[in-house]
Enzyme design. Structure first.
Site, mmCIF file in Angstrom:
data_model
loop_
_atom_site.group_PDB
_atom_site.id
_atom_site.type_symbol
_atom_site.label_atom_id
_atom_site.label_comp_id
_atom_site.label_asym_id
_atom_site.label_seq_id
_atom_site.Cartn_x
_atom_site.Cartn_y
_atom_site.Cartn_z
ATOM 1 N N TRP A 363 25.101 48.359 49.063
ATOM 2 C CA TRP A 363 24.851 47.326 48.060
ATOM 3 C C TRP A 363 23.844 46.306 48.597
ATOM 4 O O TRP A 363 24.036 45.090 48.555
ATOM 5 C CB TRP A 363 26.155 46.651 47.646
ATOM 6 C CG TRP A 363 27.067 47.580 46.912
ATOM 7 C CD1 TRP A 363 26.988 47.958 45.598
ATOM 8 C CD2 TRP A 363 28.206 48.283 47.448
ATOM 9 N NE1 TRP A 363 27.990 48.854 45.291
ATOM 10 C CE2 TRP A 363 28.761 49.058 46.389
ATOM 11 C CE3 TRP A 363 28.803 48.329 48.699
ATOM 12 C CZ2 TRP A 363 29.878 49.872 46.569
ATOM 13 C CZ3 TRP A 363 29.921 49.142 48.866
ATOM 14 C CH2 TRP A 363 30.448 49.895 47.814
ATOM 15 N N GLU A 505 43.528 54.303 59.487
ATOM 16 C CA GLU A 505 43.292 55.688 59.131
ATOM 17 C C GLU A 505 41.824 55.878 58.790
ATOM 18 O O GLU A 505 41.013 54.990 59.059
ATOM 19 C CB GLU A 505 44.217 56.138 57.982
ATOM 20 C CG GLU A 505 44.623 55.056 56.987
ATOM 21 C CD GLU A 505 43.528 54.522 56.101
ATOM 22 O OE1 GLU A 505 43.446 54.945 54.937
ATOM 23 O OE2 GLU A 505 42.745 53.671 56.566
ATOM 24 N N GLU A 508 39.724 53.121 57.292
ATOM 25 C CA GLU A 508 39.483 51.935 58.103
ATOM 26 C C GLU A 508 40.165 50.676 57.564
ATOM 27 O O GLU A 508 39.646 49.575 57.729
ATOM 28 C CB GLU A 508 37.969 51.685 58.246
ATOM 29 C CG GLU A 508 37.217 52.909 58.758
ATOM 30 C CD GLU A 508 35.789 52.608 59.139
ATOM 31 O OE1 GLU A 508 35.506 52.598 60.337
ATOM 32 O OE2 GLU A 508 34.968 52.383 58.239
#
Length: 799
Positions: A363, A505, A508
């Site tokens: 973005w 995991e 993140e």
């Protein structure tokens, strides 16, 4: 005060105009631009339609100016919205230019090339089937009203620190004048630059890094200024002319822009521009001049690898599996060729083997560039593993070996600066030179280097003696950490890791027990046991296998709910794998943490397809009861959008429906559903969209399932999962991180199934596509570990 300031500004402008008119050689006079530091700097649009760099050969597993490809060119570029965007020089994350585009002025209009034209992109060098043979691009931007067109060609000089841009400007009426507009972000920031003009050049610098934009012809006029204040756009928007100019930004740094007026277009005109980089003004200018002197044809031919010159054709020609895998695709290998090029292009050339996630900043046009940022131009061992496996799938055995040997740079050791805790684990994210950026512990990222090493040995790339050496130096410390965990004390991260619970995991964000993390951890330990056996380390072998068995026995008890709280969909039996459990009880409904603006919910409400990794690696059989029981909920399209994961897509001129999946229910990593704004404000209406590589992951599972029944319907796999991924690619054959799922207010111009502005191209997505083709071609799951399958899913334990 406002009126006084405006009068003062225009008085200064008038005096500058008088000075300019009395100067026959304006670039020799110092006319300092007012308005420092200019507007706050940001990056550019992240949905790239093209990326490029030259192909460089290794010499002794390093990039060297003494290799067969000669001088190592350390320039990368990206394209978006029809214009040149972030262009890097030095390390792969070191952006020097944010954007270069044309402002076109005519009778009654002022157009910005990036927003006021229709853009098409294609490859300059293709084979007879239309498959790309290099990362050289043709971009054609046509005025919406048909008054002009701008054709641009982009590629880098393989023997220089420079980028070539040829421009063919075609005016359909008189009175049209093009202006070249550049916004540098030298040294990877946008607010510390200086700039000045030359007779045929625009120059910007920050510290000892310089960028020179050289033209093959003199500019009619040129100017520098500060963005939003004195950059020339205000003049052109108000008067249609660059009436006064500034030759330098002086001694004050800021967000600078450079503008050059070209001749009034007279039908069809051709311009050549070269952007040179160096550690001084003289060296950046010389780099640009050297490339300009060689000329368009020679530089492009070298970049492509035509004739005796070594370039991208040579890389593709050395991939033994390319043609076979092309027949497995449904587009005759177009996306496959692009994927091979894109994956190789996203490797740093100072630190050989450093494979990044994406040549983009997520973005970007709303992401601050005030401070240096790598964006996705960094090393995550997880994404890194996917890419290395894809290179092997293509038959490139050199790059994954070099990549594997790079990994010590990102492993935590007792000598790691600032480390006061446990060692052996691999850092969450680093710069390509190993500089620490993010330091959370993700156990799958510590397991995957072990798994990669095992695959390299299986493929005959890593010898037995080499495997034993790497076991002692890198893999044993990693395996020991997977067994023992320990107290971590690095940078901000002070915690105790108790495997198989992970601090984060693969997304993140959450800590606890994760099916995908446990799949990698178990597989990594089984692979580590083989290394230990080869090394004669029987005690460690036994320890790794015992621990792997213990973790494997915990998978369902910790991550498979039998009393799930999903009650608004079609399937309500309450039995399925959840995304993550914070404790060892997947049935207690404990909320997981807030993330990306979304409030944490009951753990049993969050679906995640990560459990399919259990099948991919061989920890669970494709027909395992828990796996099969979880599919209906994962695929339930009747769930409310907030918790729904699966979406269906249709594409132009195709009546079939193609599947895609989100990361997990309640994902907030994406555009705002309320107003379509970019991710970043952490509002509760942000929404993570569909990620195309899950279509590849599902294709791998479906292949494993078919193989279990001894009937592989390759046509179905190709025409569903392979074809879907090919549709998800954009016009430049770039595969995105996320595609628009049609939920909420769409950002301007988005269509369902089109890549969003999160990050394109994503290396992981390209890698998953390559691996899916290899798996279908081989009639075997490429990422499967036979040693793991034999111990679990092949022994009856994982069924």
């Amino acid at each position: 005060m406002i009126i006084y300031s405006k009068i003062k500004f225009w008085v200064i402008a008038f005096l500058l105009l008088v000075l300019a008119s009395s100067c026959s050689r304006p670039w020799e006079k110092e006319i300092i631009a007012p308005g420092a530091p200019g507007n706050a700097s940001v990056w550019s649009y992240s949905g790239k339609t093209g990326i490029g760099t030259s192909y460089e050969m290794y010499q002794n597993k390093e990039f060297s100016d003494k290799s067969e490809t000669g001088t190592v060119s350390k320039v990368w570029f990206s394209l978006a919205n029809g214009v040149l965007t972030e262009t890097m020089y030095g390390l792969i994350h070191e952006a020097q230019l944010k954007e270069l585009q044309f402002i076109v002025v005519g009778d009654g209009f002022v157009d910005y090339e990036s927003t006021d034209t229709n853009s098409e992109i294609s490859y300059l060098h293709t084979d007879e089937e239309g498959r790309p043979l290099s990362l050289a691009y043709r971009v054609v931007n046509t005025d919406i009203e048909g008054k002009y067109s701008i054709e641009k060609h982009f590629f880098t000089d393989p023997d220089g620190q420079s980028l070539y841009m040829r421009v063919l400007f075609n005016a359909k009426e008189k009175g049209i004048t093009p202006y070249l507009y550049a916004n540098p972000h030298v040294n990877n920031t946008g607010n510390g630059d200086y700039a000045k003009i030359g007779r045929k050049s625009l120059i910007a610098w920050d510290g000892d890094t310089y960028m020179t934009i050289l033209s093959d012809e003199r500019f009619e006029k040129s100017s520098v200024g500060f963005v939003g204040v004195s950059d020339g756009l205000d003049q052109i928007n108000e008067t249609g002319k660059l009436e006064y100019f500034h030759t330098t930004t002086g001694d004050t740094a800021g967000n600078v822009a450079l503008m050059a007026q070209l001749d009034e277009a007279g039908g069809s005109d051709t311009y050549d521009f070269v952007i040179g980089f160096g550690q001084s003004e003289e060296s950046s200018m010389q780099q640009a001049k050297n490339t300009m002197r060689k000329g368009y044809d020679d530089v492009l031919a070298h970049y492509n690898g035509e004739g005796e010159m070594i370039g991208w054709e040579d890389y593709l020609g050395a991939l033994p599996n390319l043609e076979q895998l092309s027949t497995t695709s449904t587009d005759n290998g177009k996306l496959l060729h692009a994927s091979a090029l894109v994956l190789k292009a996203q490797e740093d050339k100072t630190h050989a083997g450093a494979l990044i996630a994406s040549l983009s900043n997520p973005w970007g046009e709303t992401a601050s560039a005030e401070d240096p940022a790598t964006g996705y131009k960094g090393v995550w061992p997880r994404d890194f593993y996917q890419c290395a496996m894809a290179f092997m799938a293509l038959g490139d055995y050199e790059t994954p070996l070099v990549a594997f040997e790079y990994l010590p740079k990102v492993q935590v050791k007792p000598s790691t600066p600032g480390n006061k805790g446990a060692s052996g684990w691999f850092m969450q994210k680093t710069h390509v030179d190993g500089e620490i950026e993010w330091v959370a512990v993700q156990l799958d990222q510590t397991a995957m280097p072990i798994m990669l090493g095992w695959k390299l040995h299986e493929q005959g790339i890593l010898s037995r003696d080499e495997a034993v050496e790497w076991y002692h130096t890198m893999l044993k410390p990693a395996a020991d950490f997977l067994v023992e965990g320990g107290k971590v004390d690095l940078d901000w991260n002070t915690t105790t890791i108790n495997p198989p619970a992970t601090q984060q995991e693969r997304w993140e964000e959450q800590h606890g027990y994760s099916p995908s993390t446990m799949a990698a951890t178990v597989s990594g330990l089984v692979c580590a046991a083989d290394f230990a056996e080869w090394a004669g380390d029987d005690d460690s072998r036994d320890k790794y296998l015992e621990t792997a068995d213990a973790y494997e026995s915990m998978i369902e008890p910790t991550t498979f709910t039998t009393s799930g709280a999903l009650n608004d969909g079609e399937y309500q039996d309450g039995k399925y794998f959840i995304r993550i459990s914070r404790n060892k009880n997947p049935n207690d409904g404990e909320p997981i943490g807030d993330n990306n603006g979304r409030k944490g919910l009951n753990e049993t409400k969050i679906l995640d397809g990560g459990f399919l990794e259990l099948v991919r690696y061989g920890v669970r059989d494709a027909n395992n009861a828990s796996v099969v029981a979880s599919l209906p909920e994962l695929d339930d399209t009747s769930l409310k959008h907030a918790l729904r994961v699966k979406y269906l897509f249709t594409f132009e001129n195709d009546n079939n429906v193609y599947p895609g999946w989100r990361r997990y229910g309640n994902d907030g990593y994406g555009e705002d559903t309320a107003d379509g704004s970019n991710y970043g404000e952490m509002t509760p209406t942000q929404r993570g969209r569909v990620w195309p590589f899950f279509t590849g992951e599902r294709g791998h599972y479906e292949l494993a399932k078919q193989l279990k029944s001894n009937h592989a319907d390759t046509d179905h796999l190709r025409n569903t999962y392979v074809k879907a991924m090919e549709y998800f690619a954009n016009k430049g054959l770039m595969l995105p991180e996320q595609v628009w799922d049609g939920v909420g207010v769409a950002p301007a111009g988005y269509e369902t199934g089109e890549g969003t502005n999160s990050a394109t191209p994503l290396a992981w997505t390209h890698a998953e596509y390559v691996k899916l083709l290899r798996s279908i071609s081989d009639n075997a799951v490429w990422d499967n570990y036979p040693n793991v399958s034999k111990r679990y899913s092949g022994s009856g334990r994982g069924e």
